[in-house]
Design a protein around this motif. Sequence first.
Motif, PDB file in Angstrom:
ATOM      1  N   ALA A  66      10.208   0.608   5.748  1.00  0.00           N
ATOM      2  CA  ALA A  66       9.307   1.363   4.883  1.00  0.00           C
ATOM      3  C   ALA A  66       8.152   1.899   5.700  1.00  0.00           C
ATOM      4  CB  ALA A  66       8.785   0.473   3.761  1.00  0.00           C
ATOM      5  N   ASP A  67       7.631   3.034   5.275  1.00  0.00           N
ATOM      6  CA  ASP A  67       6.474   3.636   5.919  1.00  0.00           C
ATOM      7  C   ASP A  67       5.224   2.980   5.327  1.00  0.00           C
ATOM      8  OD1 ASP A  67       4.374   5.238   6.662  1.00  0.00           O
ATOM      9  OD2 ASP A  67       5.270   7.125   5.996  1.00  0.00           O
ATOM     10  N   ALA A  68       4.502   2.214   6.155  1.00  0.00           N
ATOM     11  CA  ALA A  68       3.350   1.466   5.647  1.00  0.00           C
ATOM     12  C   ALA A  68       2.263   2.383   5.112  1.00  0.00           C
ATOM     13  CB  ALA A  68       2.783   0.582   6.760  1.00  0.00           C
ATOM     14  N   SER A  69       2.247   3.633   5.598  1.00  0.00           N
ATOM     15  CA  SER A  69       1.203   4.537   5.129  1.00  0.00           C
ATOM     16  C   SER A  69       1.598   5.208   3.812  1.00  0.00           C
ATOM     17  CB  SER A  69       0.906   5.599   6.198  1.00  0.00           C
ATOM     18  OG  SER A  69       2.055   6.372   6.427  1.00  0.00           O
ATOM     19  N   ASN A  70       2.775   4.927   3.322  1.00  0.00           N
ATOM     20  CA  ASN A  70       3.257   5.544   2.087  1.00  0.00           C
ATOM     21  C   ASN A  70       4.135   4.535   1.348  1.00  0.00           C
ATOM     22  OD1 ASN A  70       4.179   7.339   0.150  1.00  0.00           O
ATOM     23  ND2 ASN A  70       5.682   8.271   1.495  1.00  0.00           N
ATOM     24  N   LEU A  71       3.564   3.353   1.092  1.00  0.00           N
ATOM     25  CA  LEU A  71       4.362   2.237   0.578  1.00  0.00           C
ATOM     26  C   LEU A  71       4.864   2.458  -0.835  1.00  0.00           C
ATOM     27  CD1 LEU A  71       2.981  -1.243   1.573  1.00  0.00           C
ATOM     28  CD2 LEU A  71       5.283  -0.331   1.812  1.00  0.00           C
ATOM     29  N   THR A 125      -9.794   1.181   3.026  1.00  0.00           N
ATOM     30  CA  THR A 125     -10.973   0.737   3.754  1.00  0.00           C
ATOM     31  C   THR A 125     -11.726   1.900   4.361  1.00  0.00           C
ATOM     32  OG1 THR A 125      -9.590   0.390   5.672  1.00  0.00           O
ATOM     33  CG2 THR A 125     -10.064  -1.541   4.337  1.00  0.00           C
ATOM     34  N   GLY A 126     -11.067   3.015   4.433  1.00  0.00           N
ATOM     35  CA  GLY A 126     -11.745   4.167   5.008  1.00  0.00           C
ATOM     36  C   GLY A 126     -11.324   5.422   4.277  1.00  0.00           C
ATOM     37  N   GLU A 127     -11.976   6.516   4.603  1.00  0.00           N
ATOM     38  CA  GLU A 127     -11.642   7.781   3.964  1.00  0.00           C
ATOM     39  C   GLU A 127     -10.330   8.323   4.521  1.00  0.00           C
ATOM     40  OE1 GLU A 127     -12.747  10.196   1.553  1.00  0.00           O
ATOM     41  OE2 GLU A 127     -13.257   8.165   0.895  1.00  0.00           O
ATOM     42  N   LEU A 128      -9.568   8.961   3.660  1.00  0.00           N
ATOM     43  CA  LEU A 128      -8.389   9.667   4.136  1.00  0.00           C
ATOM     44  C   LEU A 128      -8.868  10.996   4.698  1.00  0.00           C
ATOM     45  CD1 LEU A 128      -5.307  10.006   4.336  1.00  0.00           C
ATOM     46  CD2 LEU A 128      -5.393  11.062   2.094  1.00  0.00           C
ATOM     47  N   LYS A 129      -8.813  11.094   6.031  1.00  0.00           N
ATOM     48  CA  LYS A 129      -9.307  12.319   6.641  1.00  0.00           C
ATOM     49  C   LYS A 129      -8.177  13.330   6.730  1.00  0.00           C
ATOM     50  CE  LYS A 129     -10.842   9.488   9.542  1.00  0.00           C
ATOM     51  NZ  LYS A 129     -11.047   8.704  10.675  1.00  0.00           N
ATOM     52  N   ALA A 130      -8.531  14.578   6.491  1.00  0.00           N
ATOM     53  CA  ALA A 130      -7.536  15.618   6.710  1.00  0.00           C
ATOM     54  C   ALA A 130      -7.319  15.677   8.210  1.00  0.00           C
ATOM     55  CB  ALA A 130      -8.037  16.948   6.169  1.00  0.00           C
ATOM     56  N   LYS A 160      -1.895  -2.650  -5.955  1.00  0.00           N
ATOM     57  CA  LYS A 160      -3.321  -2.662  -6.238  1.00  0.00           C
ATOM     58  C   LYS A 160      -3.976  -3.876  -5.572  1.00  0.00           C
ATOM     59  CE  LYS A 160      -4.507  -0.530 -10.234  1.00  0.00           C
ATOM     60  NZ  LYS A 160      -4.466  -0.502 -11.698  1.00  0.00           N
ATOM     61  N   SER A 161      -3.222  -5.006  -5.540  1.00  0.00           N
ATOM     62  CA  SER A 161      -3.819  -6.190  -4.930  1.00  0.00           C
ATOM     63  C   SER A 161      -3.511  -6.313  -3.437  1.00  0.00           C
ATOM     64  CB  SER A 161      -3.384  -7.459  -5.687  1.00  0.00           C
ATOM     65  OG  SER A 161      -1.982  -7.488  -5.798  1.00  0.00           O
ATOM     66  N   CYS A 162      -2.422  -5.681  -2.964  1.00  0.00           N
ATOM     67  CA  CYS A 162      -2.041  -5.879  -1.560  1.00  0.00           C
ATOM     68  C   CYS A 162      -2.471  -4.758  -0.610  1.00  0.00           C
ATOM     69  CB  CYS A 162      -0.535  -6.065  -1.433  1.00  0.00           C
ATOM     70  SG  CYS A 162       0.057  -7.550  -2.244  1.00  0.00           S
ATOM     71  N   VAL A 163      -2.747  -3.590  -1.130  1.00  0.00           N
ATOM     72  CA  VAL A 163      -3.170  -2.494  -0.252  1.00  0.00           C
ATOM     73  C   VAL A 163      -4.536  -2.015  -0.711  1.00  0.00           C
ATOM     74  CG1 VAL A 163      -2.643  -0.173   0.592  1.00  0.00           C
ATOM     75  CG2 VAL A 163      -0.788  -1.771   0.122  1.00  0.00           C
ATOM     76  N   ALA A 194      -0.972   3.832   8.947  1.00  0.00           N
ATOM     77  CA  ALA A 194      -1.656   3.311   7.762  1.00  0.00           C
ATOM     78  C   ALA A 194      -3.134   3.108   8.081  1.00  0.00           C
ATOM     79  CB  ALA A 194      -1.006   2.016   7.309  1.00  0.00           C
ATOM     80  N   VAL A 195      -3.389   2.514   9.242  1.00  0.00           N
ATOM     81  CA  VAL A 195      -4.773   2.273   9.657  1.00  0.00           C
ATOM     82  C   VAL A 195      -5.508   3.604   9.815  1.00  0.00           C
ATOM     83  CG1 VAL A 195      -6.240   1.351  11.493  1.00  0.00           C
ATOM     84  CG2 VAL A 195      -4.208   0.073  10.758  1.00  0.00           C
ATOM     85  N   LYS A 196      -4.848   4.547  10.455  1.00  0.00           N
ATOM     86  CA  LYS A 196      -5.444   5.854  10.660  1.00  0.00           C
ATOM     87  C   LYS A 196      -5.794   6.529   9.330  1.00  0.00           C
ATOM     88  CE  LYS A 196      -4.121   8.104  14.851  1.00  0.00           C
ATOM     89  NZ  LYS A 196      -3.000   8.778  15.496  1.00  0.00           N
ATOM     90  N   ASN A 197      -4.930   6.304   8.332  1.00  0.00           N
ATOM     91  CA  ASN A 197      -5.170   6.892   7.021  1.00  0.00           C
ATOM     92  C   ASN A 197      -6.177   6.091   6.194  1.00  0.00           C
ATOM     93  OD1 ASN A 197      -3.369   8.826   7.710  1.00  0.00           O
ATOM     94  ND2 ASN A 197      -1.751   8.156   6.326  1.00  0.00           N
ATOM     95  N   GLY A 198      -6.786   5.074   6.810  1.00  0.00           N
ATOM     96  CA  GLY A 198      -7.805   4.295   6.108  1.00  0.00           C
ATOM     97  C   GLY A 198      -7.239   3.289   5.126  1.00  0.00           C
ATOM     98  N   LEU A 199      -6.000   2.803   5.388  1.00  0.00           N
ATOM     99  CA  LEU A 199      -5.398   1.830   4.486  1.00  0.00           C
ATOM    100  C   LEU A 199      -5.354   0.460   5.146  1.00  0.00           C
ATOM    101  CD1 LEU A 199      -2.336   3.878   3.214  1.00  0.00           C
ATOM    102  CD2 LEU A 199      -4.386   3.313   1.903  1.00  0.00           C
ATOM    103  N   SER A 200      -5.601  -0.586   4.352  1.00  0.00           N
ATOM    104  CA  SER A 200      -5.454  -1.932   4.872  1.00  0.00           C
ATOM    105  C   SER A 200      -4.325  -2.604   4.087  1.00  0.00           C
ATOM    106  CB  SER A 200      -6.769  -2.685   4.697  1.00  0.00           C
ATOM    107  OG  SER A 200      -6.522  -4.065   4.766  1.00  0.00           O
TER     108      SER A 200
END
Lengths: 74, 711
Positions: B102-107, B286-291, B280-283, B134-140
Motif C-alpha cells: 500500500a502507498d502510505a501517503s494514500n492509505l 503533522t504538517g501542511e500538504l505543500k503543493a 482517523k486514529s492511526c494517521v 507520507a512524511v513529505k506530505n505531512g502525514l504521520s
Amino acid sequence: MKTLNDLKPGEKATICGFADRDADMAYLMELGMMEGTTVTFVKSAPLGDPIEIDVRGYHLSLRRSRARAIQVAG
Amino acid sequence: MNPTASTATHSLSVALVGNPNTGKTSVFNSLTGLHQKVGNYPGVTVEKKTGLFTDGDTTVNIIDLPGLYSLLPKSLDDKIACDILTDSQALETAVDLIVLVADASNLNRNLYLLTQILDIGKPVILALNMMDMAVKNGLSVDVACLEAALGIPVVPLVAKKEKGIDDLKRAITVLAGQPALNHSHHIDVPEAFTQSLKPLCDYLTEHTDYTQSYCRSLTLRLVSSDDALKYYARDWQQRVDVQQVKQHVHHIRKELEEKEINWHMAEARLRYQWIDRILKSCVSRTGELKAGIGAHLDKILTHPVAGPVIFVTIFAGIFQTIFAFAEIPMGWIESGMNMIGVWAASHIAPGLLQSLIVDGVIAGVGSVLVFLPQILFLFFFLGILEDTGYMARVAFMMDRVMRGAGLSGRSVIPLLSSFACAIPGIMSTRTIHDWKERLITILIAPFMSCSARLPVYILIIGAFIPTGTVMGIISYSALTMLTLYLLGILAAALSAILFKKWIKMPGGKSSFVMELPPYRRPSIKWTMLQMYERARIFVSDAGRIILAITIVLWFLASFPRTEQISPSQGTPIEQSYAGQFGKLIEPLIKPLGFDWKIGIGLITSFAAREVMVSTLATIYNLEDADETAVDLRAALIKDTDPRTGLPTYTLWSALALLVYYVLAMQCMATVAIVRRETNSWRWPLLMIVYMTSLAYLASFAVYQVGTYLWG
C-alpha cells in the motif's frame, strides 16, 4: 441539481447522490467516491474533457458525461 | 535459477498484491533482485511474474500480481489477479501468504482492497511503501496503531531505496511459521443488515468450501453489485445453484429496501466507513500538504497548449536521441562482428563450412545484433516515462482524441508501447475494461512502427534517401523516418474508425476512469534491470530464431552448387532454391518495385521483420566472391539489373518498400499473441489479410504514381 461537471478548477464540494447505477458508478464508489465524500475539481484536460478531481487524497480522471451523473452540494 | 534454491527444504508461496501505482514492482524487485523470471514478452506488470528469495532453509516464491483496486474485477488484468486470489484452489493451497503493498501517503483507498483480502482468510502482511512520501506530505502514520486495528503485521518500507526490505522478508518467514489466525472484524455491518444477509450466507457456507468470514464477505458483494455474481459464479461449478443465489440476492435486496437500507454498492460504503474510522486514529496530519514540484510540473505538462507540444517534443526527442546516440555502440558491435568474421575466415579452410559460418551465421546474426542498442534505448525511455507517471497524463490528454475512434485514453499506453514492440503493447490492453475497445486496440497496435522495423527503415533510408536538410533544421532521413511513424499512426486511426463500424458486438460502451498517480522520480536502476531482461530476450531470439532462419536461408541460397548450373543463366544465387522461389513470386511484387531478393526477404520477414536485413546480408555476401563482409548499404545502391544495366532499386521502390513495412502484418509472434489474447483465430486472420492487403495497395500506389510522375 449541481453536478460534479459544474465545478470550476479549485472548487470543493460534497457528493450527495448518483443519477446512474452502472458499472462506471460502481467502480467510482469502489475507488472511494460516495455520498458524503469531499471532492475537489482540479482541472480539465487540454481538450476540455475528461476532468481531473482530487478525492481521498489522490487524483482521478473521469469523463464529463460521467461527472454529470454525480450530484454535489456546496 | 538460484543455486541455493535446491538446498532449501521448505518452500513458501507468496502473492504480492496491491493497487496500481503503489510501487509494487519496486517491492518485488527489491525482494527478489535478479532472481526473477518473466514471460518472453513482459509488459510492465502484465505478465505473471515470479521470483524468489531464500531465508535460511526456506525458499520464498513470490508471484507479482497485476495491480488491482478491488476483488470485483473490471478488466482482464484484474481478473487474472482476482482468479489467483479467490478461486477455491488458491484459497486452499496455492498461496500460503499474501503481501499487500500500500502507498502510505494514500492509505485510505489502498485499505479498501486490504479489507476485502483479509476476508479471504489467508495470512496477510501490509507492506506500507513510500513512507518517505507520507512524511513529505505531512502525514504521520502510526504503524503500531494500524497493526492493532487490522490485526496483522505492518511493515514500513521505502522500496525504491530498499529500506525495510529485510524487515519484510523476516515478517514473511515469521508469519508463515505461525498457525492461521482469525482476522478481527474490519467492516461495520449494521445488525439489521447482517440479519437480512444471513440466508444467502448460510447457503454459501453449506454449498462451498469457503470459510464463514469469506462467505459473509461474498454475500455482501453479491448483494451490492450484479457484476459480482457474473464473476464469482465461475468457480462454483455444480455445487451452487446460480438461480438460487440470484433469488436469494433478489429477496435480500427487497428486504433491505423495506428497511430503507441502500444496498447498491453497500460493500464500498460499509468498508470505507470502517476505514475512515480507523485512519482517523492511526494517521494524523503533522504538517501542511505543500503543493510540491509535481503540481507545478503538471500545470505545464497538461497545459492546453504546452501539454500537447511537450508530448510531441518528448517523443520526437526520444526518436532523435535513439538515432544520434545508438550509432556509437552500433559501430562497436559492427566492428566486433567484422573482427569475428575475419578471425573465423582465417581459421576455417575456404569452402562450404567457411561460407556457412562467415556469410551465413556471422553476417546474418551480426546484422540484427547491431540494432540491439536502439531497441534498448527505446525500451529505456518508455520505461522511464511510465515510471514517472507521465504516461497516465498522456492517456488523460489523449482521451478526447481517442474517443472519435471508439477508444479511450486507456488505449494510448498500449499503443505507445507498441512503438517498442506490439507484443507487450497488445498484452497491456488487458487493462482496458470494455471488450470491443480492447479488441480494436489490439487490431490497430501492429500499425505502430515497432523497433523491429527500425533496422529495415534505417537500412533503406541510409541507402536511398538523399543527404541534405529541410531549411537546415531536419535532415531528409529524419523527416522520412518521422513520416513513416506518422503513416502508421494515420493507418491505425482510420482502421479504428472502420473497425468500430464493422465489428458488431454487445457492450461497446467506452468509458474512462483512471487514476493519475503523483509524479515520481524514475528508478534508473530498475529500468536498467528491465533493459537487461529485454536485451537477454532479444539476444536469445537472435541466437535461436534468427540463427535458424539464417542457416536455412544460407542453405537455400547456396544450393544447388555452382558446378551443377550454367553461368549463362545468371549468378549462382539467382539459380539457387531461394533465388528460384524469389523469381517465382517476383511477378506478384514487381508492380511494387521489388525484385526477387526483396521477395525472399518479405517471406523470411514473417519470422520477425528485422530478418529482412539479415536475409539481404546473407544474399549479398554469398553473391560477393570476396571474403570480407560486404557493406549492405553500398551493395543495395550498387545492385544493377544485369539485363538492362539500370539500378535494381530506385528511390520509388525504396519508398514503396518502406510503406510496405509500415503497413504489412509480418510478425509471427504478434499473430500468436493476438490468437492468445482474443482466444480465436478469427481476429489474427482478419489482421493478416487486412494489413497485408492495405500494405500491397499502398506500396503499389507509391511506386506506380511516384515512378509515373517523377520516375
